[in-house]
Scaffold this motif. Sequence first.
Motif, PDB file in Angstrom:
ATOM      1  N   ASP A 180       0.555  -1.310  -0.160  1.00 53.72           N
ATOM      2  CA  ASP A 180       0.430  -0.105   0.009  1.00 53.72           C
ATOM      3  C   ASP A 180       1.812   1.321  -0.003  1.00 53.72           C
ATOM      4  OD1 ASP A 180      -2.501   1.549  -0.038  1.00 53.72           O
ATOM      5  OD2 ASP A 180      -2.636   1.482   2.801  1.00 53.72           O
TER       6      ASP A 180
ATOM      7  N   LEU B 168       2.664   4.075  -2.734  1.00 54.38           N
ATOM      8  CA  LEU B 168       2.754   4.677  -3.991  1.00 54.38           C
ATOM      9  C   LEU B 168       4.120   5.790  -4.388  1.00 54.38           C
ATOM     10  CD1 LEU B 168       1.625   5.753  -7.120  1.00 54.38           C
ATOM     11  CD2 LEU B 168       0.468   7.023  -5.992  1.00 54.38           C
TER      12      LEU B 168
ATOM     13  N   MET C 230       6.049   9.141  -5.616  1.00 54.77           N
ATOM     14  CA  MET C 230       5.169  10.087  -6.594  1.00 54.77           C
ATOM     15  C   MET C 230       6.605  10.769  -6.659  1.00 54.77           C
ATOM     16  SD  MET C 230       1.617  10.584  -5.568  1.00 54.77           S
ATOM     17  CE  MET C 230       1.173  11.641  -6.808  1.00 54.77           C
TER      18      MET C 230
ATOM     19  N   SER D 222       7.222   9.065  -0.904  1.00 55.68           N
ATOM     20  CA  SER D 222       6.386   7.704  -0.804  1.00 55.68           C
ATOM     21  C   SER D 222       5.178   8.275  -0.471  1.00 55.68           C
ATOM     22  CB  SER D 222       7.002   6.448  -0.155  1.00 55.68           C
ATOM     23  OG  SER D 222       7.623   6.364  -1.105  1.00 55.68           O
TER      24      SER D 222
END
Length: 116
Positions: free
Chosen positions: A101, A103, A105, A114
């Motif tokens: 969970d 991501l 970016m 993160s």
Amino acid sequence: MKFLLEKQPETVWLVGSGWEGSFSLEDTVCAGAIAHSILQQTNLSANDIAGNDELISAIALYSQWEDDLLGLFHHASHGKRLLGLDGHEDLKYCSQTDILDILPMQQEPGILKSHH
């Protein structure tokens, strides 16, 4: 996936890093998995979300192999390299979906942040 469904950005680029400038089977199937999940969780069609033929083919690749991603990775050139380095456990880990969970970016060029 959760980020895409919640924020619904107008444009999302799925860019595979490839290998030495060439096509990468595992990057393509990953893009297909992301797009396939969007299709499963929305009322959108492949034509609604795909900006090019590559994404349509990525969805088709994932649809064919979604129940045996590990088997697909055994066919991939990078998967074969990992197997030659005794990396079967790496392939098993990478063949799992929806296990993290997090991501990354791009905050600015060269810097990733993160998001959970």
